[in-house]
Design a protein around this motif. Sequence first.
Motif, mmCIF file in Angstrom:
data_model
loop_
_atom_site.group_PDB
_atom_site.id
_atom_site.type_symbol
_atom_site.label_atom_id
_atom_site.label_comp_id
_atom_site.label_asym_id
_atom_site.label_seq_id
_atom_site.Cartn_x
_atom_site.Cartn_y
_atom_site.Cartn_z
ATOM 1 N N TYR A 1 1.120 -0.898 0.427
ATOM 2 C CA TYR A 1 -0.164 -0.225 0.315
ATOM 3 C C TYR A 1 0.859 1.159 0.153
ATOM 4 O O TYR A 1 1.671 1.417 0.732
ATOM 5 C CB TYR A 1 -1.150 0.019 1.053
ATOM 6 C CG TYR A 1 -2.195 -0.873 0.812
ATOM 7 C CD1 TYR A 1 -1.991 -2.207 1.937
ATOM 8 C CD2 TYR A 1 -2.849 -0.786 0.221
ATOM 9 C CE1 TYR A 1 -2.990 -3.583 1.504
ATOM 10 C CE2 TYR A 1 -5.124 -1.740 0.642
ATOM 11 C CZ TYR A 1 -4.789 -2.579 0.811
ATOM 12 O OH TYR A 1 -5.291 -3.665 1.464
ATOM 13 N N ASN B 1 -0.827 -3.693 4.634
ATOM 14 C CA ASN B 1 -2.201 -4.589 5.946
ATOM 15 C C ASN B 1 -1.123 -3.944 7.669
ATOM 16 O O ASN B 1 -2.066 -4.600 8.626
ATOM 17 C CB ASN B 1 -1.689 -5.741 5.999
ATOM 18 C CG ASN B 1 -2.956 -5.548 4.462
ATOM 19 O OD1 ASN B 1 -4.070 -4.643 4.276
ATOM 20 N ND2 ASN B 1 -3.696 -6.865 3.989
ATOM 21 N N SER B 2 -0.928 -3.106 8.489
ATOM 22 C CA SER B 2 -1.076 -2.978 9.104
ATOM 23 C C SER B 2 -0.774 -0.978 9.229
ATOM 24 O O SER B 2 -0.616 -0.654 8.734
ATOM 25 C CB SER B 2 0.813 -3.933 9.707
ATOM 26 O OG SER B 2 1.842 -3.093 9.315
ATOM 27 N N GLU B 3 -0.167 -1.064 10.653
ATOM 28 C CA GLU B 3 0.701 0.842 10.670
ATOM 29 C C GLU B 3 0.460 1.642 8.890
ATOM 30 O O GLU B 3 2.242 0.339 8.838
ATOM 31 C CB GLU B 3 1.354 1.060 11.789
ATOM 32 C CG GLU B 3 2.871 0.689 11.694
ATOM 33 C CD GLU B 3 2.821 -0.677 12.243
ATOM 34 O OE1 GLU B 3 2.401 -1.395 11.931
ATOM 35 O OE2 GLU B 3 4.369 -1.050 12.385
ATOM 36 N N ALA B 4 0.705 2.258 8.981
ATOM 37 C CA ALA B 4 1.475 2.888 7.649
ATOM 38 C C ALA B 4 2.917 3.787 8.491
ATOM 39 O O ALA B 4 3.107 4.419 9.538
ATOM 40 C CB ALA B 4 0.319 4.127 7.725
ATOM 41 N N PHE C 1 0.261 5.240 -0.211
ATOM 42 C CA PHE C 1 -0.425 6.460 0.283
ATOM 43 C C PHE C 1 0.261 7.930 0.019
ATOM 44 O O PHE C 1 1.586 8.256 0.041
ATOM 45 C CB PHE C 1 -1.409 6.245 2.044
ATOM 46 C CG PHE C 1 -1.515 5.438 2.312
ATOM 47 C CD1 PHE C 1 -0.830 4.432 2.957
ATOM 48 C CD2 PHE C 1 -2.321 4.859 2.128
ATOM 49 C CE1 PHE C 1 -1.024 2.826 3.636
ATOM 50 C CE2 PHE C 1 -2.945 3.731 3.203
ATOM 51 C CZ PHE C 1 -2.547 2.737 3.634
#
Lengths: 111, 111
Positions: free
Chosen positions: B31, B97-100, B33
């Motif tokens: 991911y 799929n956890s903290e960014a 962002f």
Amino acid sequence: GESVGLHLPTLSVQEGDNSIINCAYSNSASDYFIWYKQESGKGPQFIIDIRSNMDKRQGQRVTVLLNKTVKHLSLQIAATQPGDSAVYFCAVPGGSYIPTFGRGTSLIVHP
Amino acid sequence: DAGVIQSPRHEVTEMGQEVTLRCKPISGHDYLFWYRQTMMRGLELLIYFNNNVPIDDSGMPEDRFSAKMPNASFSTLKIQPSEPRDSAVYFCASSMNSEAFFGQGTRLTVV
């Protein structure tokens, strides 16, 4: 999207005191909550997280409490130090762990 | 790993010019962002990618903003033409799929 609010924009404490930073969220289906710390000139950094099947989680000098009934999250910092001065955000990832941030609370630690 | 790397750290440009912000996510994170941070609006999610594919760009303020992720190790956020109200700190973050994990940000000033 997720609505995340913080009760106090600024918190001032004396060095050595305990600090409590609060956060409210709106999505009762949220199952994962994260606290971030942002120091001046830097990006947010992960502090601690908690899942909805827990109501308390402890780290080093930090404790996160989760009250799902009232949709409230708090971050407790023990023996606050000048290095703890920063803006603290709670993030409530929606689906696919997409963090949505509140406005943040500025913690000021006075020596 | 060096963490999320953003460039440039600071950018000053004249209104009407094209601005390109760059990001290298943490290797293995699927991911990515892009956030914008201002005093007035806090930390806003602009767009995010999953496996290099844009998933949600509803936070992109206008058509002047565009983002690409040509491969798993590189993303760009482009503003064309830039306006003074685009002045902000732009953060890139990546996660698995956890903290960014956030980069140091690019401070953009449009004069």
